[in-house]
Enzyme design. Structure first.
Site, PDB file in Angstrom:
ATOM      1  N   TYR A 166       0.844  -1.206   0.000  1.00 52.23           N
ATOM      2  CA  TYR A 166       0.000   0.000   0.000  1.00 52.23           C
ATOM      3  C   TYR A 166       0.874   1.249   0.000  1.00 52.23           C
ATOM      4  O   TYR A 166       1.024   1.916   1.025  1.00 52.23           O
ATOM      5  CB  TYR A 166      -0.896  -0.045   1.249  1.00 52.23           C
ATOM      6  CG  TYR A 166      -1.990   0.993   1.307  1.00 52.23           C
ATOM      7  CD1 TYR A 166      -2.883   1.161   0.260  1.00 52.23           C
ATOM      8  CD2 TYR A 166      -2.165   1.802   2.440  1.00 52.23           C
ATOM      9  CE1 TYR A 166      -3.909   2.104   0.326  1.00 52.23           C
ATOM     10  CE2 TYR A 166      -3.185   2.744   2.521  1.00 52.23           C
ATOM     11  CZ  TYR A 166      -4.050   2.889   1.461  1.00 52.23           C
ATOM     12  OH  TYR A 166      -5.069   3.808   1.528  1.00 52.23           O
ATOM     13  N   ARG A 171      -1.197   8.102  -3.809  1.00 50.21           N
ATOM     14  CA  ARG A 171      -2.131   7.114  -3.262  1.00 50.21           C
ATOM     15  C   ARG A 171      -3.439   7.782  -2.844  1.00 50.21           C
ATOM     16  O   ARG A 171      -3.455   8.960  -2.522  1.00 50.21           O
ATOM     17  CB  ARG A 171      -1.473   6.463  -2.033  1.00 50.21           C
ATOM     18  CG  ARG A 171      -2.208   5.296  -1.467  1.00 50.21           C
ATOM     19  CD  ARG A 171      -1.426   4.674  -0.331  1.00 50.21           C
ATOM     20  NE  ARG A 171      -1.470   5.487   0.875  1.00 50.21           N
ATOM     21  CZ  ARG A 171      -0.687   5.287   1.943  1.00 50.21           C
ATOM     22  NH1 ARG A 171       0.227   4.320   1.929  1.00 50.21           N
ATOM     23  NH2 ARG A 171      -0.786   6.051   2.997  1.00 50.21           N
ATOM     24  N   ASP A 172      -4.487   6.977  -2.822  1.00 54.62           N
ATOM     25  CA  ASP A 172      -5.795   7.435  -2.358  1.00 54.62           C
ATOM     26  C   ASP A 172      -6.229   8.648  -3.193  1.00 54.62           C
ATOM     27  O   ASP A 172      -6.647   9.674  -2.663  1.00 54.62           O
ATOM     28  CB  ASP A 172      -5.714   7.795  -0.860  1.00 54.62           C
ATOM     29  CG  ASP A 172      -7.083   7.788  -0.198  1.00 54.62           C
ATOM     30  OD1 ASP A 172      -8.023   7.217  -0.786  1.00 54.62           O
ATOM     31  OD2 ASP A 172      -7.219   8.358   0.900  1.00 54.62           O
ATOM     32  N   SER A 178      -5.952   8.980   3.313  1.00 54.19           N
ATOM     33  CA  SER A 178      -4.801   8.077   3.303  1.00 54.19           C
ATOM     34  C   SER A 178      -3.766   8.455   2.259  1.00 54.19           C
ATOM     35  O   SER A 178      -3.071   7.599   1.714  1.00 54.19           O
ATOM     36  CB  SER A 178      -5.256   6.630   3.118  1.00 54.19           C
ATOM     37  OG  SER A 178      -5.769   6.140   4.333  1.00 54.19           O
ATOM     38  N   ASP A 218      -7.895   0.075  -3.132  1.00 57.89           N
ATOM     39  CA  ASP A 218      -8.482   1.236  -3.834  1.00 57.89           C
ATOM     40  C   ASP A 218      -7.790   1.642  -5.126  1.00 57.89           C
ATOM     41  O   ASP A 218      -8.375   2.379  -5.920  1.00 57.89           O
ATOM     42  CB  ASP A 218      -8.523   2.498  -2.953  1.00 57.89           C
ATOM     43  CG  ASP A 218      -9.467   2.357  -1.803  1.00 57.89           C
ATOM     44  OD1 ASP A 218     -10.271   1.421  -1.802  1.00 57.89           O
ATOM     45  OD2 ASP A 218      -9.388   3.177  -0.890  1.00 57.89           O
ATOM     46  N   ASP A 404     -10.082   5.039  10.223  1.00 59.03           N
ATOM     47  CA  ASP A 404     -10.158   5.223   8.765  1.00 59.03           C
ATOM     48  C   ASP A 404      -9.736   6.622   8.347  1.00 59.03           C
ATOM     49  O   ASP A 404      -9.425   6.841   7.170  1.00 59.03           O
ATOM     50  CB  ASP A 404     -11.599   5.017   8.293  1.00 59.03           C
ATOM     51  CG  ASP A 404     -12.084   3.621   8.566  1.00 59.03           C
ATOM     52  OD1 ASP A 404     -11.285   2.684   8.437  1.00 59.03           O
ATOM     53  OD2 ASP A 404     -13.269   3.462   8.925  1.00 59.03           O
TER      54      ASP A 404
HETATM   55  C1  BGC Z   1      -4.235   3.924   6.650  1.00 66.10           C
HETATM   56  C2  BGC Z   1      -2.966   3.121   6.851  1.00 66.10           C
HETATM   57  C3  BGC Z   1      -3.237   1.988   7.822  1.00 66.10           C
HETATM   58  C4  BGC Z   1      -4.408   1.150   7.349  1.00 66.10           C
HETATM   59  C5  BGC Z   1      -4.753   0.043   8.311  1.00 66.10           C
HETATM   60  C6  BGC Z   1      -5.364   3.034   6.289  1.00 66.10           C
HETATM   61  O1  BGC Z   1      -6.523   3.791   6.313  1.00 66.10           O
HETATM   62  O2  BGC Z   1      -4.024   4.893   5.670  1.00 66.10           O
HETATM   63  O3  BGC Z   1      -1.981   3.973   7.359  1.00 66.10           O
HETATM   64  O4  BGC Z   1      -2.081   1.182   7.934  1.00 66.10           O
HETATM   65  O5  BGC Z   1      -5.536   1.977   7.201  1.00 66.10           O
HETATM   66  O6  BGC Z   1      -5.263   0.540   9.505  1.00 66.10           O
END
Ligand code: BGC
Length: 451
Positions: A166, A171-172, A178, A218, A404
């Protein structure tokens, strides 16, 4: 690669006093390396074969009796000698013991210590022994994957480690909460390739440990529905090239890749499902002839954008009103509809489904709501007993209790979904611990946790 144990033993033999680093091994049967930990960490018993240096601020005050599920089923617990390389064919979970991620065990132990109700605390303590995925959401976490692989290898027997890849640049792309460390404008593609190369080196070093990766929550789903967002359209070709790159570099026989496929309320809609199948196939073809993946991961992410998280959809069950009129309103309906489209496009139709927070249905105002949704509960536990031959395993990808996204409107990563009326507030930044939300998830668990 020199294992930590061998490196430490060498240093000791050379008279160099060594301490294990944070998250390094510091004890266990057959361990001859350092038994003291780097400053700021404490040696914590995990199981008879493994103790680990954990950050002191989080270290539990008492020793857990059996905090991991890494007990060996056979073989010498101290031997890291590879057994025969497993084949990539077949369901990777069958016959394998899923490694408990120490980082998450620690988070849960610290949370339990802060719960005042003894019933809830006893329920919450059971979450320690439920396997979740380790999220490599920054490149700096890749070495920790190596530490976990070493621990799983040292435990002996058939061990499987679960992790999330990830770190795409930009990203995102359709949300904020995120946003990651790499950007296309700043050499992000090259840095991402290095990140993948480092992951490949870690898994190559432990051929006897199976590794299941969920690839880029995503990422591709955003290319199916969110190209009207400039950041997504600008990232489109990089996402495709880089996910293909990741697949091509991770073709070891001990590695099983599941590309993220969003969830029923996103790509399950009739208008999205065919383009989604075609995109997954295109990305796999881009990895080169002979390259393969095990399949797709569903059950998470969110419509209209954003990130990662496990969503809140049932594997199967009554229709959530927020999903209407989507004919594929639960994960199984989505999977059953997607499978033939994948097969037509020469993409393997096997799935894992995230259910970590899917215990309670009907809690979202809109199906696209994804942020710390109020009233959620822990869902069905990880199991290969899925009731559907297309589904390899129910899994917990999102570690329940990790946020989240923040509800702080002045944060650069604030996303409006985290300020909606069905989102729990106040909430901390994505990925950080959200104690009150964890307690709610435990209390609302379905099936319930025994107290
Ligand atoms: C976050 C990550 C995290 C993952 C699991 C995502 O929303 O951006 O940093 O590791 O959730 O909790």
């Amino acid at each position: 690669m020199l294992s930590l144990a061998i490196a430490t033993a060498l240093l000791t033999a050379l008279g160099v006093s060594a301490q294990s680093p944070i998250y390094g091994q510091c004890g266990g049967q057959g361990w001859s390396g350092a038994t003291t930990c780097a400053s700021g960490s404490t040696c914590v018993y995990s199981n008879p074969y493994y103790s680990q240096c954990l950050p002191s601020s989080n270290a539990p005050t008492s020793q857990p009796t059996n905090p991991t599920s890494t007990k060996p089923t056979s073989g010498s617990p101290t031997s890291a000698t590879p057994t025969a390389a497993p084949t990539a064919a077949g369901n990777p979970y069958v016959g394998y013991n899923t490694f408990l991620i120490p980082e998450y065990v620690q988070e849960v132990q610290a949370a339990v210590a802060n719960i005042t109700s003894s019933t809830t605390a006893a329920q919450a303590a059971q979450v320690e022994s439920i396997p979740v995925f380790f999220w490599m959401d920054v490149a700096a976490k890749v070495p920790t994957l190596g530490t976990y692989l070493a621990a799983a290898s040292a435990a002996g027997g058939k061990q499987l480690v679960q992790a999330v890849i990830y770190d795409l640049p930009d990203r995102d792309c359709a949300a904020e909460s995120s946003a990651g460390e790499f950007s296309l404008a700043n050499n992000g593609s090259a840095l991402y390739m290095q990140y993948i190369d480092n992951i490949a080196a870690q898994v190559e070093a432990y051929p006897n440990v199976r590794v299941v990766f969920v690839v880029e929550p995503d990422g591709l789903a955003n290319l199916v529905t969110n190209l009207s967002v400039q950041k997504c359209s600008e990232a489109q070709s990089a996402y495709i090239t880089l996910v293909s790159y990741a697949i091509s570099k991770l073709q070891q026989p001990n590695v099983f890749l599941y590309l993220d496929a969003g969830h029923s309320g996103w790509l399950g809609w009739p208008a999205n499902i065919t383009p989604a199948a075609q995109l997954f196939a295109q990305v796999l073809q881009g990895a080169g002839s002979g390259a393969t993946v095990r399949g797709l991961a569903t059950g998470w992410s969110n419509f209209f954008s954003k990130l990662d998280v496990s969503n809140y959809n049932l594997l199967r069950g009554a229709e959530d009103p927020a999903q209407a009129p989507n004919p594929n309103y639960d994960e199984e309906l989505y999977i059953n509809a997607l499978a033939p489209l994948l097969t037509q496009n020469n993409f393997p139709a096997h799935f894992i489904v995230d259910q970590s927070r899917s215990g309670v249905s009907g809690i979202r105002t809109a199906e696209g709501d994804w942020c710390n949704v109020k009233g959620a509960g822990l869902g069905p536990r990880p199991s290969t007993n899925t009731g559907n031959t297309l589904i390899d395993s129910i899994v917990w990808v999102k570690p329940p209790g990790e946020s989240d996204g923040t509800s702080n409107t002045s944060s650069p990563r604030y996303d409006t979904h985290c300020g909606q009326s069905d989102a729990t507030q106040p909430a901390p930044e994505a990925g950080t611990w959200f104690q009150s939300y964890f307690v709610t998830l435990v209390e609302n668990a379905n099936p319930p946790l025994s107290g």
